[in-house]
Design a protein around this motif. Structure first.
Motif, PDB file in Angstrom:
ATOM      1  N   ILE A  40       0.833  -1.199   0.000  1.00  0.00           N
ATOM      2  CA  ILE A  40       0.000   0.000   0.000  1.00  0.00           C
ATOM      3  C   ILE A  40       0.870   1.252   0.000  1.00  0.00           C
ATOM      4  O   ILE A  40       2.015   1.232   0.449  1.00  0.00           O
ATOM      5  N   PRO A  41       0.308   2.366  -0.488  1.00  0.00           N
ATOM      6  CA  PRO A  41       1.043   3.637  -0.468  1.00  0.00           C
ATOM      7  C   PRO A  41       1.340   4.080   0.968  1.00  0.00           C
ATOM      8  O   PRO A  41       0.633   3.712   1.913  1.00  0.00           O
ATOM      9  N   THR A  42       2.363   4.888   1.123  1.00  0.00           N
ATOM     10  CA  THR A  42       2.772   5.317   2.460  1.00  0.00           C
ATOM     11  C   THR A  42       1.756   6.236   3.128  1.00  0.00           C
ATOM     12  O   THR A  42       1.752   6.363   4.348  1.00  0.00           O
ATOM     13  N   ASP A  43       0.858   6.853   2.349  1.00  0.00           N
ATOM     14  CA  ASP A  43      -0.123   7.752   2.964  1.00  0.00           C
ATOM     15  C   ASP A  43      -1.450   7.065   3.282  1.00  0.00           C
ATOM     16  O   ASP A  43      -2.421   7.715   3.619  1.00  0.00           O
ATOM     17  N   GLU A  66       0.812  -9.747   9.579  1.00  0.00           N
ATOM     18  CA  GLU A  66       2.027  -8.986   9.852  1.00  0.00           C
ATOM     19  C   GLU A  66       1.993  -7.685   9.076  1.00  0.00           C
ATOM     20  O   GLU A  66       1.668  -7.669   7.893  1.00  0.00           O
ATOM     21  N   ASP A  67       2.334  -6.606   9.759  1.00  0.00           N
ATOM     22  CA  ASP A  67       2.493  -5.308   9.113  1.00  0.00           C
ATOM     23  C   ASP A  67       3.989  -5.030   9.076  1.00  0.00           C
ATOM     24  O   ASP A  67       4.587  -4.662  10.085  1.00  0.00           O
ATOM     25  N   ASP A  68       4.597  -5.272   7.919  1.00  0.00           N
ATOM     26  CA  ASP A  68       6.046  -5.156   7.772  1.00  0.00           C
ATOM     27  C   ASP A  68       6.494  -3.776   7.302  1.00  0.00           C
ATOM     28  O   ASP A  68       7.657  -3.599   6.931  1.00  0.00           O
ATOM     29  N   ARG A  69       5.585  -2.792   7.328  1.00  0.00           N
ATOM     30  CA  ARG A  69       5.985  -1.432   6.973  1.00  0.00           C
ATOM     31  C   ARG A  69       6.745  -0.810   8.137  1.00  0.00           C
ATOM     32  O   ARG A  69       6.670  -1.279   9.264  1.00  0.00           O
ATOM     33  N   SER A  70       7.467   0.264   7.874  1.00  0.00           N
ATOM     34  CA  SER A  70       8.232   0.905   8.941  1.00  0.00           C
ATOM     35  C   SER A  70       7.297   1.492   9.993  1.00  0.00           C
ATOM     36  O   SER A  70       6.135   1.811   9.727  1.00  0.00           O
ATOM     37  N   ILE A  76       5.646   4.880   9.184  1.00  0.00           N
ATOM     38  CA  ILE A  76       4.527   4.794   8.246  1.00  0.00           C
ATOM     39  C   ILE A  76       3.297   4.255   8.971  1.00  0.00           C
ATOM     40  O   ILE A  76       2.197   4.766   8.802  1.00  0.00           O
ATOM     41  N   ARG A  77       3.458   3.261   9.820  1.00  0.00           N
ATOM     42  CA  ARG A  77       2.322   2.652  10.515  1.00  0.00           C
ATOM     43  C   ARG A  77       1.644   3.605  11.483  1.00  0.00           C
ATOM     44  O   ARG A  77       0.458   3.495  11.724  1.00  0.00           O
ATOM     45  N   LYS A  78       2.382   4.554  12.049  1.00  0.00           N
ATOM     46  CA  LYS A  78       1.751   5.460  13.007  1.00  0.00           C
ATOM     47  C   LYS A  78       1.092   6.662  12.319  1.00  0.00           C
ATOM     48  O   LYS A  78       0.478   7.496  12.966  1.00  0.00           O
ATOM     49  N   ASN A  79       1.164   6.716  10.994  1.00  0.00           N
ATOM     50  CA  ASN A  79       0.520   7.768  10.208  1.00  0.00           C
ATOM     51  C   ASN A  79      -0.981   7.778  10.474  1.00  0.00           C
ATOM     52  O   ASN A  79      -1.629   6.752  10.449  1.00  0.00           O
ATOM     53  N   ARG A  80      -1.564   8.929  10.719  1.00  0.00           N
ATOM     54  CA  ARG A  80      -2.995   9.046  11.012  1.00  0.00           C
ATOM     55  C   ARG A  80      -3.739   9.590   9.789  1.00  0.00           C
ATOM     56  O   ARG A  80      -4.591  10.449   9.902  1.00  0.00           O
ATOM     57  N   ILE A 128       1.317  -7.045   5.179  1.00  0.00           N
ATOM     58  CA  ILE A 128       1.240  -5.688   4.644  1.00  0.00           C
ATOM     59  C   ILE A 128       2.662  -5.192   4.442  1.00  0.00           C
ATOM     60  O   ILE A 128       3.486  -5.255   5.364  1.00  0.00           O
ATOM     61  N   VAL A 129       2.960  -4.703   3.236  1.00  0.00           N
ATOM     62  CA  VAL A 129       4.321  -4.271   2.914  1.00  0.00           C
ATOM     63  C   VAL A 129       4.292  -2.922   2.199  1.00  0.00           C
ATOM     64  O   VAL A 129       3.246  -2.457   1.754  1.00  0.00           O
ATOM     65  N   ASN A 130       5.473  -2.293   2.092  1.00  0.00           N
ATOM     66  CA  ASN A 130       5.611  -1.041   1.355  1.00  0.00           C
ATOM     67  C   ASN A 130       5.583  -1.278  -0.155  1.00  0.00           C
ATOM     68  O   ASN A 130       5.074  -0.455  -0.902  1.00  0.00           O
ATOM     69  N   GLU A 131       6.185  -2.369  -0.582  1.00  0.00           N
ATOM     70  CA  GLU A 131       6.212  -2.709  -2.000  1.00  0.00           C
ATOM     71  C   GLU A 131       6.415  -4.206  -2.158  1.00  0.00           C
ATOM     72  O   GLU A 131       6.969  -4.865  -1.280  1.00  0.00           O
TER      73      GLU A 131
END
Length: 129
Positions: free
Chosen positions: A74-77, A92-96, A99-103, A121-124
């Motif tokens: 998914i996109p970072t936003d 598993e949410d393997d994003r940084s 990024i995960r704490k983004n509201r 869930i990944v960044n790419e």
């Protein structure tokens, strides 16, 4: 529907449905107003690339699988919220962490049931060799 095969597709529609039995599918979603979709896996693997898509508000992805795996880039936003049931499976949410704490107001809600499966869930997505 994909049975015993591997398929890569692009989808510019605002929704989609996939069914995979003993196979795998890789789908790139290009919609600029994605609304939702569903993934059905039985001994299958589904990779969804949303990195070129967009949503307004909230979109829903219904995942039902047994002995399967779903990987979602998914996109970072975007923000992920999960309302899934896992029986002997994992998510598993393997994003940084940053990024995960983004509201963000762009929310992808995961719903459904996973039995002996995995949702990641990944960044790419990783490139095929």
């Amino acid at each position: 529907m994909n049975i015993l095969s591997g398929t890569a597709m692009q989808n510019a529609d605002d929704s989609f449905n996939t069914t995979t039995i003993f196979g795998d599918i890789k789908r790139t979603i290009l919609s600029k107003d994605f609304k939702g979709g569903s993934v059905r896996n039985v001994f299958g693997n589904t990779e969804l690339d949303f990195t070129h898509a967009d949503i307004t508000g909230t979109a829903f992805l219904d995942i039902s699988q047994a002995f399967g795996q779903v990987t979602i880039a998914i996109p970072t936003d975007w923000r992920i919220e999960s309302d899934t049931t896992h029986i002997l499976s994992e998510m598993e949410d393997d994003r940084s962490f940053l990024i995960r704490k983004n509201r963000s107001s762009k929310v992808l809600v995961l719903k459904g049931l996973s039995v002996f499966g995995a949702v990641e869930i990944v960044n790419e997505l990783e490139e095929d060799d």
